[in-house]
Scaffold this active site. Structure first.
Site, PDB file in Angstrom:
ATOM      1  N   CYS A  77      14.573  68.626  41.191  1.00 53.42           N
ATOM      2  CA  CYS A  77      15.929  69.009  41.146  1.00 53.42           C
ATOM      3  C   CYS A  77      16.026  70.467  41.113  1.00 53.42           C
ATOM      4  O   CYS A  77      15.546  71.308  40.099  1.00 53.42           O
ATOM      5  CB  CYS A  77      16.707  68.461  39.896  1.00 53.42           C
ATOM      6  SG  CYS A  77      18.225  68.921  40.107  1.00 53.42           S
ATOM      7  N   HIS A  90      21.055  63.901  40.122  1.00 52.42           N
ATOM      8  CA  HIS A  90      21.892  64.821  39.648  1.00 52.42           C
ATOM      9  C   HIS A  90      23.390  64.719  39.819  1.00 52.42           C
ATOM     10  O   HIS A  90      23.591  64.169  40.737  1.00 52.42           O
ATOM     11  CB  HIS A  90      21.565  66.191  40.418  1.00 52.42           C
ATOM     12  CG  HIS A  90      22.268  67.505  39.885  1.00 52.42           C
ATOM     13  ND1 HIS A  90      21.537  68.099  39.010  1.00 52.42           N
ATOM     14  CD2 HIS A  90      23.474  67.984  40.145  1.00 52.42           C
ATOM     15  CE1 HIS A  90      22.389  68.967  38.823  1.00 52.42           C
ATOM     16  NE2 HIS A  90      23.621  69.234  39.193  1.00 52.42           N
ATOM     17  N   CYS A  91      23.936  64.549  38.721  1.00 51.02           N
ATOM     18  CA  CYS A  91      25.340  64.191  38.708  1.00 51.02           C
ATOM     19  C   CYS A  91      26.147  65.449  38.958  1.00 51.02           C
ATOM     20  O   CYS A  91      26.228  66.355  38.206  1.00 51.02           O
ATOM     21  CB  CYS A  91      25.654  63.545  37.354  1.00 51.02           C
ATOM     22  SG  CYS A  91      27.408  63.116  37.290  1.00 51.02           S
ATOM     23  N   CYS A  97      21.110  66.447  35.300  1.00 46.04           N
ATOM     24  CA  CYS A  97      20.346  65.132  35.819  1.00 46.04           C
ATOM     25  C   CYS A  97      20.355  64.070  34.647  1.00 46.04           C
ATOM     26  O   CYS A  97      20.419  64.357  33.569  1.00 46.04           O
ATOM     27  CB  CYS A  97      18.740  65.563  36.065  1.00 46.04           C
ATOM     28  SG  CYS A  97      18.649  66.390  37.758  1.00 46.04           S
ATOM     29  N   CYS A 105      30.023  54.482  35.046  1.00 42.80           N
ATOM     30  CA  CYS A 105      30.021  53.340  35.959  1.00 42.80           C
ATOM     31  C   CYS A 105      30.741  52.241  35.336  1.00 42.80           C
ATOM     32  O   CYS A 105      30.641  51.907  33.976  1.00 42.80           O
ATOM     33  CB  CYS A 105      28.355  52.766  36.074  1.00 42.80           C
ATOM     34  SG  CYS A 105      28.381  51.046  36.723  1.00 42.80           S
TER      35      CYS A 105
END
Length: 107
Positions: A77, A90-91, A97, A105
Site C-alpha cells: 500500500c 485500503h479503505c 488499510c 459491510c
C-alpha cells in the site's frame, strides 16, 4: 404464537448482528507489516520496478503473506506504506488499510 416468538427471536438476532458488523471498529494490520524507516527509504529511492519488487519480497520473506499481485509481486500500500497481509485492502472511507469484511459491510 409460536411463529411470533420465532420471528422476534430471529429479528433480534438479525438486528444485533447488523449492529455489530456496522459499528465495530475496523482492524488494522499489525506493526510487523509496517516497513522500517531504512527499508522505506531504500524502496522509495529505487526507481526500477523490478528492484522494488525484490526489496518487498526480501522484507516479506519472514511475514505470513501468501496473496500476490497479478504479476507475482508482494502487495504493497503506497498510502499507508505497509506490506498488505492477506485479505487486506485500503479503505477510501477510513483512509487506512483494513482487513476485508471487517467493517462497512451491512450483511
Amino acid at each position: 404464537v409460536a411463529y411470533l416468538v420465532v420471528f422476534h427471536i430471529l429479528f433480534v438476532l438479525f438486528v444485533w448482528t447488523y449492529w455489530k458488523s456496522v459499528f465495530t471498529l475496523p482492524i488494522q494490520p499489525g506493526k510487523k507489516f509496517h516497513m522500517s524507516y531504512a527499508d522505506q527509504e531504500r524502496y522509495e529511492n529505487e526507481e526500477r520496478p523490478e528492484v522494488q519488487r525484490q526489496i518487498l519480497a526480501e522484507i516479506a520473506r519472514k511475514l505470513p503473506v501468501y496473496t500476490r499481485t497479478g504479476n507475482g509481486g508482494i502487495r504493497f500500500c503506497d498510502r499507508c506504506q505497509l506490506i498488505k497481509p492477506d485479505r487486506c485492502h485500503h479503505c477510501s472511507v477510513c483512509a487506512m488499510c483494513v482487513l476485508k469484511m471487517d467493517h462497512h459491510c451491512p450483511w
